[in-house]
Write a protein that holds these residues in place. Structure first.
Motif: not given
Length: 368
Positions: A275, A207, A209-211, A323, A213-214, A298, A317-319
């Motif tokens: 994450p 995960n 990519d989400r890390c 954040t 993005q956040a 997580s 699943a929640s960016t």
């Protein structure tokens, strides 16, 4: 007790959790035990034990491939037969001779103990095992084993779910951290800016990519914030995403830092970001707690089992949730110190000595 460790993992990867797992199991065996490792890779760093025997099959680089493949199988079977071992503990689901464990060890008639670390290919088959090859060899290994060790209760539940293994064949032995805060006071450099740290692999289920993005959203509010990433070099797709998010100046990469350096990076960070969408155990959160930093991880799979109430859990699943946590922890030093204290206490519940002791109990239950 004479234990044969089929050393396929040393041909696959280095500096990974499974290697460290067997290193700590073997070096914590009693002095009267005789561990042996079969390997075709002479360049690796192997565990330390006073009675360790290393059986190295040479010729991989010089012999024709078909001749070496035949010679390798004969060599390793001869070692196993002449060694008169009490038990076999493979380091991977395929033997070092590159064949299924069920066929390789059927002629030897030694009891097999198998460690199942996770069920990544079963849970993410399209992303991690589209051909089904990993699942085939894993199933063959599971069928060949008289006893199975799982590294968490969650992995045990998943193993029963996917393979219908009788519960009495499974023993849970948690992993441990090999580093702690005592290693973290050397001269190794760390960023002067406040930073979070990410440690480990970055495959699909991690995960990452989400890390990013956040973290990018957090940086838009706190522009002096850094992210340190410890592990393999960035791939092209990761470099592209970092550029798209405008994070080239905010991310520092540390390629496989030493234990001392990693411990210092942990201790001096605001916290670890972990994450993952799924883990069989999750050693980085345990390392982070042992080294004195907060853990953000997580709320799924084995991670609550490892971290307990000593970390901050979130929906991976929640960016937006991630954040918010990054910004909150940065602004709340008192709450962060509370998490660090809880983390130190939580980490004390896990030790490699205990892991090895429970593993020896499994050996004794099936040994000839």
């Amino acid at each position: 007790m004479r234990i044969l460790y089929d050393g396929q993992i040393y041909s696959i990867c280095r500096n990974r959790g499974i290697n460290r797992y067997f290193q700590n199991i073997i070096q914590n065996l009693p002095s009267e035990f005789t561990p042996a490792i079969t390997t075709n890779d002479g360049s690796n760093s192997y565990p330390v034990h006073s009675n360790l025997k290393l059986y190295y099959c040479s010729g991989k680089e010089t012999l024709p491939k078909d001749i070496y493949s035949w010679y390798e199988k004969v060599y390793f079977r001869t070692v196993a037969l002449l060694g008169q071992f009490n038990i076999v503990h493979p380091t991977y689901y395929m033997s070092v001779a590159r064949c299924a464990l069920s066929s390789y060890h059927s002629r030897l008639r030694y009891p097999v103990v198998l460690t199942v670390h996770d069920l990544f290919p079963e849970i993410f088959p399209e992303q991690l095992d589209p051909s089904g090859q990993q699942r085939f060899f894993k199933q063959e290994a599971i069928l060949a084993a008289q006893a199975i060790i799982c590294v968490s209760e969650n992995t045990k539940r998943d193993l029963i779910k996917y393979y219908s293994i009788p519960e009495q064949r499974i023993k849970v032995t948690h992993l441990a951290s090999s580093i702690d805060a005592t290693l973290s006071y050397g001269a190794e450099s760390v960023p002067s800016n406040p930073y979070y740290i990410y440690v480990g692999g970055r495959e699909f289920h991690k995960n990452f990519d989400r890390c990013l993005q956040a973290f990018a959203k957090a940086v838009s509010i706190q522009p002096d914030l850094f992210l340190c990433v410890a592990g393999a070099p960035f791939k092209l797709n990761e470099q592209k995403l970092i550029a798209e998010l405008g994070l080239e100046q905010q991310i520092l990469h540390y390629e496989y830092p030493s234990d001392n350096h990693l411990a210092k990076l942990y201790r001096c960070s605001i916290g670890l970001i972990y994450p993952s969408l799924y883990e069989g155990f999750g050693i980085p959160p345990l390392e982070a707690m042992s080294c004195g930093t907060a853990v953000i991880t997580s709320n799924n799979s084995s991670l609550p089992e490892v971290v307990g109430n000593a970390g901050i859990m979130f929906d991976p699943a929640s960016t937006a949730d991630l954040t918010e946590i990054l910004l909150w922890l940065l602004d709340c030093p008192i709450e962060r110190e509370c998490l660090i204290k809880k983390g130190y206490e939580r980490a004390k519940l896990f030790s490699w000595e205990e892991t090895a002791a429970k593993t020896i109990e499994v050996y004794a239950s099936v040994a000839e």
